[in-house]
Design an enzyme around this catalytic site. Sequence first.
Site, PDB file in Angstrom:
ATOM      1  N   HIS A 377       0.817  -1.214   0.000  1.00 27.18           N
ATOM      2  CA  HIS A 377       0.000   0.000   0.000  1.00 27.18           C
ATOM      3  C   HIS A 377       0.854   1.268   0.000  1.00 27.18           C
ATOM      4  O   HIS A 377       0.347   2.369  -0.253  1.00 27.18           O
ATOM      5  CB  HIS A 377      -0.923   0.004   1.225  1.00 27.18           C
ATOM      6  CG  HIS A 377      -2.238   0.670   0.979  1.00 27.18           C
ATOM      7  ND1 HIS A 377      -2.441   1.575  -0.027  1.00 27.18           N
ATOM      8  CD2 HIS A 377      -3.430   0.566   1.622  1.00 27.18           C
ATOM      9  CE1 HIS A 377      -3.692   2.007   0.002  1.00 27.18           C
ATOM     10  NE2 HIS A 377      -4.310   1.403   0.994  1.00 27.18           N
ATOM     11  N   ASP A 381      -2.235   2.440  -4.488  1.00 25.26           N
ATOM     12  CA  ASP A 381      -3.486   2.811  -3.830  1.00 25.26           C
ATOM     13  C   ASP A 381      -4.518   1.720  -4.060  1.00 25.26           C
ATOM     14  O   ASP A 381      -4.401   0.909  -4.993  1.00 25.26           O
ATOM     15  CB  ASP A 381      -4.006   4.145  -4.377  1.00 25.26           C
ATOM     16  CG  ASP A 381      -3.077   5.300  -4.046  1.00 25.26           C
ATOM     17  OD1 ASP A 381      -2.412   5.227  -2.991  1.00 25.26           O
ATOM     18  OD2 ASP A 381      -3.001   6.248  -4.844  1.00 25.26           O
TER      19      ASP A 381
END
Length: 406
Positions: A377, A381
């Site tokens: 992450h 995204d």
Amino acid sequence: MAIEIKAPTFPESVADGVVATWHKKPGEACSRDELLVDIETDKVVLEVVAPADGTLVEVLKEEGGVVLGEELIARFEAGAVASPTDPVEKETAQPEATSATAEEPILSPAARRMADEKGFSPADITGTGKGGRVTKEDVVRHAEQNPLVTSPVSSPVASTAPKVDTVTPVFAGERVEKRVPMTRLRAKVAQRLVEAQQTAAMLTTFNEVNMKPVMELRARYKDQFEKRHGVRLGFMSFFVKACTEALRRFPAVNASIDGNDIVYHGYQDVGVAVSSDRGLVVPILRDAEAMTLADIEAKIREYGEKAQAGKLGIEDMTGGTFTLSNGGVFGSLLSTPILNPPQSAILGMHKIQERPMAVNGQVEILPMMYLALSYDHRLLDGKEAVTFLVTIKELLEDPARILLEL
């Protein structure tokens, strides 16, 4: 002529190795290219063979010792064969050597490991290989004929020595434990998996794909495909092609983090997780975007055979920008794969399971597969990761999109 036996040159990604097994003892005669020692690294087992006909004179690194690249591990005498100098000793030594050879036949490394695991004495196994060499198949055949053997059997020569490693019979209700050292490969895999969880902001997104279109396409053309290309048409090639197309559209998924920089790779080296007797290995399909379905299937089969034989080289597993892991072959219905650093994503495939699905207002039984995309992450995204996985789903549910790049 004296020759120094050195450890192989290790690549930059491998710091050192461990002497796993010496297949020859000091004073034993060796033929050219005969296996002397196995050196286990974090990734592969490297074999060091005899440079010429001769005798292993001295072992400088015992089993379990840590060695560096090109470090001296033994001394070898080319053209020399150990023999007693006294004629009387020579006459008496010959029958003993013959007896020892009969009791302890030559075993291949794989056969020796299997024999030790199953508790077989090498002297009891009939070798069918060249020169009476015991192969892995010989051990399997012996195991089928002697299913009740559960503990190592001491040879007649060793029976007079103190039984230090005597195995105590196991009685009903007894709680038995066995402690064995972790292999270098297993230890390295464990270390990398823990590092991945500790250093990456790992998250997993799921989706499901209707495998009916791919299965119908495969059933329709698999015979012609195998006849034309000499390799079977499986599902992995469709997934690899779908992934390479999706990676082309979402280059961040094919990227990696290096310090404060993002490295975008202009190629797609797809790793395919393969299970072997020594643990999980990930050989690389280099430039997978340029490979055909037949190229992919042939390379995966080659890697599978090399993994089972312990012949994968370091160059086969170095690098990689994205990884595929197929737990479905073992029956896994759903899992969360762990990243393979420094890659930013890994796709987990699972078992194809028939389930009732709603299609145009009607219930149909379809072969469905869950897909799991674990991603970093820090770099990706949620929108990008989810869209990437949806793209793979759409490509697989309409395989013509892969050929038309739609």
